[in-house]
Design a protein around this motif. Sequence first.
Motif, PDB file in Angstrom:
ATOM      1  N   ASN A  39       0.800  -1.225   0.000  1.00 16.12           N
ATOM      2  CA  ASN A  39       0.000   0.000   0.000  1.00 16.12           C
ATOM      3  C   ASN A  39       0.829   1.270   0.000  1.00 16.12           C
ATOM      4  O   ASN A  39       0.289   2.351  -0.263  1.00 16.12           O
ATOM      5  CB  ASN A  39      -0.930   0.022   1.213  1.00 16.12           C
ATOM      6  CG  ASN A  39      -2.135  -0.872   1.034  1.00 16.12           C
ATOM      7  OD1 ASN A  39      -2.534  -1.182  -0.085  1.00 16.12           O
ATOM      8  ND2 ASN A  39      -2.717  -1.311   2.139  1.00 16.12           N
ATOM      9  N   ASP A  82       4.153   1.775  -3.871  1.00 16.54           N
ATOM     10  CA  ASP A  82       3.731   2.284  -5.175  1.00 16.54           C
ATOM     11  C   ASP A  82       3.094   3.664  -5.010  1.00 16.54           C
ATOM     12  O   ASP A  82       2.101   3.814  -4.288  1.00 16.54           O
ATOM     13  CB  ASP A  82       2.740   1.315  -5.821  1.00 16.54           C
ATOM     14  CG  ASP A  82       2.289   1.801  -7.178  1.00 16.54           C
ATOM     15  OD1 ASP A  82       1.221   2.468  -7.245  1.00 16.54           O
ATOM     16  OD2 ASP A  82       2.990   1.549  -8.171  1.00 16.54           O
ATOM     17  N   ALA A  83       3.649   4.663  -5.682  1.00 18.20           N
ATOM     18  CA  ALA A  83       3.188   6.038  -5.494  1.00 18.20           C
ATOM     19  C   ALA A  83       1.727   6.212  -5.883  1.00 18.20           C
ATOM     20  O   ALA A  83       0.967   6.892  -5.180  1.00 18.20           O
ATOM     21  CB  ALA A  83       4.066   6.996  -6.303  1.00 18.20           C
ATOM     22  N   ASP A  84       1.306   5.611  -6.977  1.00 19.69           N
ATOM     23  CA  ASP A  84      -0.077   5.787  -7.427  1.00 19.69           C
ATOM     24  C   ASP A  84      -1.059   5.167  -6.433  1.00 19.69           C
ATOM     25  O   ASP A  84      -2.115   5.743  -6.149  1.00 19.69           O
ATOM     26  CB  ASP A  84      -0.265   5.166  -8.817  1.00 19.69           C
ATOM     27  CG  ASP A  84       0.446   5.942  -9.914  1.00 19.69           C
ATOM     28  OD1 ASP A  84       0.750   7.134  -9.690  1.00 19.69           O
ATOM     29  OD2 ASP A  84       0.695   5.361 -10.978  1.00 19.69           O
ATOM     30  N   ARG A  85      -0.712   3.985  -5.923  1.00 16.75           N
ATOM     31  CA  ARG A  85      -1.630   3.338  -4.978  1.00 16.75           C
ATOM     32  C   ARG A  85      -1.698   4.128  -3.670  1.00 16.75           C
ATOM     33  O   ARG A  85      -2.788   4.334  -3.126  1.00 16.75           O
ATOM     34  CB  ARG A  85      -1.206   1.898  -4.703  1.00 16.75           C
ATOM     35  CG  ARG A  85      -2.096   1.231  -3.663  1.00 16.75           C
ATOM     36  CD  ARG A  85      -2.071  -0.269  -3.696  1.00 16.75           C
ATOM     37  NE  ARG A  85      -2.948  -0.822  -2.669  1.00 16.75           N
ATOM     38  CZ  ARG A  85      -4.277  -0.921  -2.776  1.00 16.75           C
ATOM     39  NH1 ARG A  85      -4.873  -0.522  -3.869  1.00 16.75           N
ATOM     40  NH2 ARG A  85      -4.985  -1.431  -1.801  1.00 16.75           N
ATOM     41  N   ALA A  90      -1.204   7.284  -3.236  1.00 17.33           N
ATOM     42  CA  ALA A  90      -1.955   8.522  -3.498  1.00 17.33           C
ATOM     43  C   ALA A  90      -3.454   8.245  -3.532  1.00 17.33           C
ATOM     44  O   ALA A  90      -4.255   9.027  -2.997  1.00 17.33           O
ATOM     45  CB  ALA A  90      -1.491   9.148  -4.805  1.00 17.33           C
ATOM     46  N   MET A  91      -3.850   7.134  -4.149  1.00 19.68           N
ATOM     47  CA  MET A  91      -5.267   6.784  -4.211  1.00 19.68           C
ATOM     48  C   MET A  91      -5.837   6.549  -2.816  1.00 19.68           C
ATOM     49  O   MET A  91      -6.937   7.007  -2.488  1.00 19.68           O
ATOM     50  CB  MET A  91      -5.456   5.533  -5.079  1.00 19.68           C
ATOM     51  CG  MET A  91      -6.898   5.045  -5.217  1.00 19.68           C
ATOM     52  SD  MET A  91      -7.395   3.880  -3.904  1.00 19.68           S
ATOM     53  CE  MET A  91      -6.384   2.450  -4.342  1.00 19.68           C
ATOM     54  N   ASP A 125      -6.094   9.834  -0.959  1.00 15.39           N
ATOM     55  CA  ASP A 125      -7.244  10.562  -1.523  1.00 15.39           C
ATOM     56  C   ASP A 125      -8.556  10.030  -0.953  1.00 15.39           C
ATOM     57  O   ASP A 125      -9.473  10.798  -0.622  1.00 15.39           O
ATOM     58  CB  ASP A 125      -7.269  10.421  -3.050  1.00 15.39           C
ATOM     59  CG  ASP A 125      -6.213  11.250  -3.757  1.00 15.39           C
ATOM     60  OD1 ASP A 125      -5.645  12.161  -3.114  1.00 15.39           O
ATOM     61  OD2 ASP A 125      -5.952  10.986  -4.937  1.00 15.39           O
ATOM     62  N   HIS A 137       7.499   9.923  -2.343  1.00 19.52           N
ATOM     63  CA  HIS A 137       6.567  10.049  -3.463  1.00 19.52           C
ATOM     64  C   HIS A 137       6.008  11.459  -3.615  1.00 19.52           C
ATOM     65  O   HIS A 137       5.266  11.725  -4.573  1.00 19.52           O
ATOM     66  CB  HIS A 137       5.392   9.075  -3.282  1.00 19.52           C
ATOM     67  CG  HIS A 137       5.772   7.634  -3.214  1.00 19.52           C
ATOM     68  ND1 HIS A 137       6.780   7.080  -3.970  1.00 19.52           N
ATOM     69  CD2 HIS A 137       5.261   6.607  -2.470  1.00 19.52           C
ATOM     70  CE1 HIS A 137       6.872   5.797  -3.701  1.00 19.52           C
ATOM     71  NE2 HIS A 137       5.969   5.483  -2.797  1.00 19.52           N
ATOM     72  N   ILE A 178       3.806  12.911  -1.587  1.00 16.45           N
ATOM     73  CA  ILE A 178       2.374  12.844  -1.276  1.00 16.45           C
ATOM     74  C   ILE A 178       2.119  13.541   0.058  1.00 16.45           C
ATOM     75  O   ILE A 178       2.727  13.193   1.079  1.00 16.45           O
ATOM     76  CB  ILE A 178       1.898  11.385  -1.217  1.00 16.45           C
ATOM     77  CG1 ILE A 178       2.015  10.738  -2.602  1.00 16.45           C
ATOM     78  CG2 ILE A 178       0.462  11.293  -0.707  1.00 16.45           C
ATOM     79  CD1 ILE A 178       1.782   9.252  -2.601  1.00 16.45           C
ATOM     80  N   ASP A 218      -9.612  -1.472  -3.204  1.00 16.88           N
ATOM     81  CA  ASP A 218      -9.529  -0.347  -4.135  1.00 16.88           C
ATOM     82  C   ASP A 218     -10.685   0.614  -3.894  1.00 16.88           C
ATOM     83  O   ASP A 218     -11.656   0.656  -4.658  1.00 16.88           O
ATOM     84  CB  ASP A 218      -9.559  -0.866  -5.573  1.00 16.88           C
ATOM     85  CG  ASP A 218      -9.241   0.222  -6.587  1.00 16.88           C
ATOM     86  OD1 ASP A 218      -9.042   1.382  -6.175  1.00 16.88           O
ATOM     87  OD2 ASP A 218      -9.211  -0.089  -7.797  1.00 16.88           O
TER      88      ASP A 218
END
Length: 365
Positions: free
Chosen positions: A213, A216-219, A221-222, A225, A249, A251, A320
């Motif tokens: 979790n 990974d930067a995208d995960r 960030a999600m 968010d 990242h 964030i 997710d």
Amino acid sequence: MNLKILSIVGARPQLVKLAPIAAALTAEGHRHVIVHTGQHYDADLSDVFFTGLGIPDPDVHLGVGSGSHGVQTGAVMAALDPVLEAERPDWVLVYGDTNSTLAGAVSAVKQHLPVAHLEAGLRSFNRRMPEEHNRVLTDHAADLLLAPTDEAMRHLAAEGLADRAVRTGDVMVDVCLRVRDGVLADGSTPPALPEGIDPAEPYLVATLHRAENTDDADRLAMLVDALACLPVQVALLAHPRLLSRAETHGIKLERGAVRAGRPLPYAGMVAAVLGSQGVVTDSGGLQKEAFLLARPCTTLRTETEWPETLENGWNELIADPGALGEARWTAIATRPAPDAARGTPYGDGRAAEAVAAILAERARR
């Protein structure tokens, strides 16, 4: 029969489990040697638990610190070898599923010392998780498997390990219920929440620390968010891994509903959960603590080691939240506690006494 039992710990969840074990072993007159590997060397994740839970100071502190899985596991093994050679205990007791757990088991079996694994038999069946490797390998190396639940016993039987396994109940119940009762008796003190969280208004307790979790930067960030968009306050108790990865990242953690603070001592964490509307986490231990404290939990993973918490909606797996849409995600994360009973799948709060008795019964004569 008085024994010498050597406990190997190194991370926050292990220290919580150590507290009732240390008390039970002392009550039975056994000599208890505590080795702290230093896997979690941040004071918020280590030192504060010794004082807060009344655990005796470690007899040995290896100070291995951080590193890759291989480096950390190898460092613990190398540092443990002379300690085990000098102590020659009747049992080496390892806890849970960390690199310290596996390193302690391997070091001990290489020296022909009997190994007992507390919290044996847990399975997520996600072989990408380092904790899963540690659990499986430790169970197959250990001489005695102290399983917390019926489900854990079934997993061990399926792997051909039934003859080494004993169901003890879960020592986390022992300490969680004791601390809960103390917090409730001292109800005048508000929980120590991150700055900006008003404990008089509804809030969620949140934690994020697992590699899947946070790396990974995208995960990551999600997930941040998803927490930030919630319509209630989110008290994010930020593990050092989360702080490090968020900084790497780029964030920002504190935005929207989220206010970040340091990890809490165990009693502080229990007080925070008791005062909350619910929990959002990827922690195995916090899922179960939310269940024991009668707060709904939303787990940011695809699986759990504690499937009993999923009964009747006390825990929900949401890997997710970004794919659900804001309304559906909000409804899940802020849902009220179920009306259904939870039962006692983790025992009656006397697991540590059972462990002490089994270690004495099964000791090599």
